[in-house]
Design a protein around this motif. Structure first.
Motif, PDB file in Angstrom:
ATOM      1  N   GLU A  11      28.464  -3.594  47.897  1.00 45.32           N
ATOM      2  CA  GLU A  11      27.110  -4.097  47.700  1.00 45.32           C
ATOM      3  C   GLU A  11      26.098  -2.990  47.951  1.00 45.32           C
ATOM      4  O   GLU A  11      26.332  -2.086  48.759  1.00 45.32           O
ATOM      5  N   MET A  12      24.969  -3.089  47.269  1.00 45.41           N
ATOM      6  CA  MET A  12      23.880  -2.133  47.472  1.00 45.41           C
ATOM      7  C   MET A  12      23.200  -2.440  48.791  1.00 45.41           C
ATOM      8  O   MET A  12      22.884  -3.588  49.090  1.00 45.41           O
ATOM      9  N   VAL A  13      22.956  -1.405  49.567  1.00 48.39           N
ATOM     10  CA  VAL A  13      22.275  -1.542  50.848  1.00 48.39           C
ATOM     11  C   VAL A  13      20.818  -1.103  50.741  1.00 48.39           C
ATOM     12  O   VAL A  13      19.916  -1.810  51.177  1.00 48.39           O
ATOM     13  N   ALA A  14      20.599   0.068  50.154  1.00 43.00           N
ATOM     14  CA  ALA A  14      19.240   0.590  50.028  1.00 43.00           C
ATOM     15  C   ALA A  14      19.205   1.606  48.904  1.00 43.00           C
ATOM     16  O   ALA A  14      20.204   2.282  48.632  1.00 43.00           O
ATOM     17  N   ASP A  15      18.039   1.710  48.287  1.00 47.76           N
ATOM     18  CA  ASP A  15      17.873   2.564  47.110  1.00 47.76           C
ATOM     19  C   ASP A  15      16.533   3.281  47.229  1.00 47.76           C
ATOM     20  O   ASP A  15      15.555   2.704  47.722  1.00 47.76           O
ATOM     21  N   ILE A  16      16.482   4.527  46.762  1.00 45.19           N
ATOM     22  CA  ILE A  16      15.219   5.257  46.782  1.00 45.19           C
ATOM     23  C   ILE A  16      15.086   6.076  45.517  1.00 45.19           C
ATOM     24  O   ILE A  16      16.057   6.674  45.039  1.00 45.19           O
ATOM     25  N   THR A  17      13.891   6.074  44.942  1.00 42.47           N
ATOM     26  CA  THR A  17      13.628   6.889  43.767  1.00 42.47           C
ATOM     27  C   THR A  17      13.001   8.214  44.190  1.00 42.47           C
ATOM     28  O   THR A  17      12.562   8.376  45.328  1.00 42.47           O
ATOM     29  N   ARG A  18      12.930   9.121  43.234  1.00 41.37           N
ATOM     30  CA  ARG A  18      12.359  10.430  43.529  1.00 41.37           C
ATOM     31  C   ARG A  18      10.903  10.304  43.973  1.00 41.37           C
ATOM     32  O   ARG A  18      10.408  11.108  44.757  1.00 41.37           O
ATOM     33  N   GLY A  19      10.221   9.280  43.476  1.00 46.38           N
ATOM     34  CA  GLY A  19       8.833   9.065  43.855  1.00 46.38           C
ATOM     35  C   GLY A  19       8.668   8.400  45.206  1.00 46.38           C
ATOM     36  O   GLY A  19       7.544   8.236  45.688  1.00 46.38           O
ATOM     37  N   GLY A  20       9.778   8.008  45.814  1.00 42.22           N
ATOM     38  CA  GLY A  20       9.713   7.425  47.146  1.00 42.22           C
ATOM     39  C   GLY A  20       9.746   5.913  47.193  1.00 42.22           C
ATOM     40  O   GLY A  20       9.651   5.327  48.277  1.00 42.22           O
ATOM     41  N   SER A  21       9.883   5.262  46.060  1.00 40.04           N
ATOM     42  CA  SER A  21       9.978   3.800  46.064  1.00 40.04           C
ATOM     43  C   SER A  21      11.340   3.386  46.613  1.00 40.04           C
ATOM     44  O   SER A  21      12.353   3.981  46.271  1.00 40.04           O
ATOM     45  N   THR A  22      11.317   2.359  47.444  1.00 39.60           N
ATOM     46  CA  THR A  22      12.553   1.922  48.095  1.00 39.60           C
ATOM     47  C   THR A  22      12.826   0.446  47.841  1.00 39.60           C
ATOM     48  O   THR A  22      11.907  -0.350  47.631  1.00 39.60           O
ATOM     49  N   VAL A  23      14.101   0.113  47.870  1.00 39.58           N
ATOM     50  CA  VAL A  23      14.551  -1.271  47.765  1.00 39.58           C
ATOM     51  C   VAL A  23      15.651  -1.455  48.815  1.00 39.58           C
ATOM     52  O   VAL A  23      16.490  -0.563  48.992  1.00 39.58           O
TER      53      VAL A  23
END
Length: 121
Positions: free
Chosen positions: A46-58
């Motif tokens: 399962e996905m725990v956490a995600d971050i984009t290059r721009g700094g957006s997180t989920v």
């Protein structure tokens, strides 16, 4: 050749903290998104956490307020600070980068080898 290498797993008591690190090695031009996944015994990854290059997180609902993902674009690294750990956080944690631009072209669906986290009650 591009590799994702995780570190920082271990055994910790409930309520404790761990910090996971993942670094992409190789000749890399860019990574737009990185994430941490985990797989508990007998369960699906399962996905725990995600971050984009721009700094957006989920974040997964189960870790919101306890885990913090951060990234270092220059080092092609991503980190996961895990606080207030619970026994249900136990599992193998994997670093993932959907797309990596390298000197040899685009590499898709990149995974690390995993680092084990065990939280005792």
């Amino acid at each position: 050749q591009v590799q994702l290498v995780e570190s920082g797993g271990g055994l910790v008591q409930a309520g404790g903290s761990l910090r996971l690190s993942c670094t992409a090695s190789g000749i890399i031009f860019g990574i737009n998104q990185m994430a941490w996944y985990r797989q508990a015994p007998g369960k699906q990854r399962e996905m725990v956490a995600d971050i984009t290059r721009g700094g957006s997180t989920v974040y997964a609902d189960s870790v919101k307020g306890r885990f913090t993902i951060s990234g270092d674009d220059a080092s092609h690294a991503v980190y996961l600070q895990m606080d207030s750990l619970k026994p249900e956080d136990t599992g193998v944690y994997y670093c993932h980068a959907p797309i990596i631009a390298t000197s040899r072209g685009i590499r898709y669906d990149n995974w690390g080898q995993g680092t084990r986290v065990t939280v005792s009650s």
